[in-house]
Design an enzyme around this catalytic site. Structure first.
Site, PDB file in Angstrom:
ATOM      1  N   GLU A  88       0.858  -1.181   0.000  1.00 26.81           N
ATOM      2  CA  GLU A  88       0.000   0.000   0.000  1.00 26.81           C
ATOM      3  C   GLU A  88       0.894   1.231   0.000  1.00 26.81           C
ATOM      4  O   GLU A  88       1.984   1.220   0.579  1.00 26.81           O
ATOM      5  CB  GLU A  88      -0.910   0.001   1.230  1.00 26.81           C
ATOM      6  CG  GLU A  88      -1.936   1.094   1.206  1.00 26.81           C
ATOM      7  CD  GLU A  88      -3.063   0.900   2.219  1.00 26.81           C
ATOM      8  OE1 GLU A  88      -3.838   1.852   2.398  1.00 26.81           O
ATOM      9  OE2 GLU A  88      -3.163  -0.183   2.823  1.00 26.81           O
ATOM     10  N   PHE A 102       4.215  18.535  -6.287  1.00 23.91           N
ATOM     11  CA  PHE A 102       5.209  17.760  -5.557  1.00 23.91           C
ATOM     12  C   PHE A 102       4.687  16.366  -5.232  1.00 23.91           C
ATOM     13  O   PHE A 102       5.421  15.379  -5.320  1.00 23.91           O
ATOM     14  CB  PHE A 102       5.638  18.464  -4.270  1.00 23.91           C
ATOM     15  CG  PHE A 102       6.201  19.840  -4.473  1.00 23.91           C
ATOM     16  CD1 PHE A 102       6.964  20.152  -5.588  1.00 23.91           C
ATOM     17  CD2 PHE A 102       5.970  20.828  -3.539  1.00 23.91           C
ATOM     18  CE1 PHE A 102       7.491  21.420  -5.766  1.00 23.91           C
ATOM     19  CE2 PHE A 102       6.492  22.107  -3.701  1.00 23.91           C
ATOM     20  CZ  PHE A 102       7.245  22.402  -4.819  1.00 23.91           C
ATOM     21  N   TYR A 138      -3.415  10.522  -7.804  1.00 19.95           N
ATOM     22  CA  TYR A 138      -3.310   9.069  -7.957  1.00 19.95           C
ATOM     23  C   TYR A 138      -3.727   8.641  -9.368  1.00 19.95           C
ATOM     24  O   TYR A 138      -3.072   7.799  -9.984  1.00 19.95           O
ATOM     25  CB  TYR A 138      -4.172   8.357  -6.919  1.00 19.95           C
ATOM     26  CG  TYR A 138      -3.733   8.590  -5.494  1.00 19.95           C
ATOM     27  CD1 TYR A 138      -2.397   8.481  -5.123  1.00 19.95           C
ATOM     28  CD2 TYR A 138      -4.653   8.927  -4.509  1.00 19.95           C
ATOM     29  CE1 TYR A 138      -1.989   8.699  -3.816  1.00 19.95           C
ATOM     30  CE2 TYR A 138      -4.249   9.141  -3.201  1.00 19.95           C
ATOM     31  CZ  TYR A 138      -2.923   9.023  -2.856  1.00 19.95           C
ATOM     32  OH  TYR A 138      -2.520   9.235  -1.567  1.00 19.95           O
TER      33      TYR A 138
END
Length: 177
Positions: A88, A102, A138
């Site tokens: 994870e 960043f 993500y």
């Protein structure tokens, strides 16, 4: 090697000069729910340092996110399974570093580290559904939504869904071509 438009982000080991910034991040109650499953509570420096000592031997991989020599956050791979080859991912940034690319750069670097250096087959994560910036970062790194835990987290006075996302090495490799 980073591209011309990519922020100057380096992943490195924690150093003594990082401790004040990292403790401040860990103790930040405003972003507590985005960083972990425990309920918000004051965190003393001594408690934080004890956690750091315990984490040093847990087998997880943790990096400081460095921008121009300053620690702006942490990122790591944890709860890995050596047989199934998964881990994870988790990330936390100081408030002034958010929204500047960043986090996206750090995610891309740790994903590459996980697949290339750690021989992982899969990397997954959990994010609070209202954390749109994290979900975008993500997705930019190639993670796809795999599911949702409905009303699974208590966040600032209401229940929120947890979004489950994952990325397979085969997907990551295909996107790099």
């Amino acid at each position: 090697m980073r591209g011309m438009d990519e922020p100057p982000v380096t992943l490195r080991a924690r150093a003594a000069e990082d401790l004040d910034a990292l403790y401040s991040l860990a103790a930040d109650l405003d972003s507590w729910e985005e960083r972990g499953p425990l309920g918000p509570a004051p965190l003393s420096r001594a408690e934080w340092e004890a956690r750091q000592e315990a984490q040093a031997a847990d087998g997880n991989v943790r990096f400081v996110i460095d921008v121009d020599g300053l620690a702006v956050g942490t990122i790591g791979l944890f709860d890995s399974d050596e047989l199934a080859r998964y881990a994870e991912i988790g990330i936390a940034l100081v408030p002034e570093a958010r929204g500047r690319g960043f986090g996206s750069a750090a995610i891309a670097r740790v994903v590459e580290f996980g697949f290339v250096r750690r021989n992982l087959r899969r990397i997954h994560l959990q994010a609070i559904s209202s954390n749109a910036a994290a979900l975008r970062a993500y997705e930019k790194a190639g993670f796809v939504v795999e599911g949702r835990l409905r009303e699974h987290a208590w966040v600032r006075g209401r229940y929120e869904d947890i979004v489950l996302m994952g990325l397979l090495r085969s997907e990551w490799e295909a996107a790099r071509v």
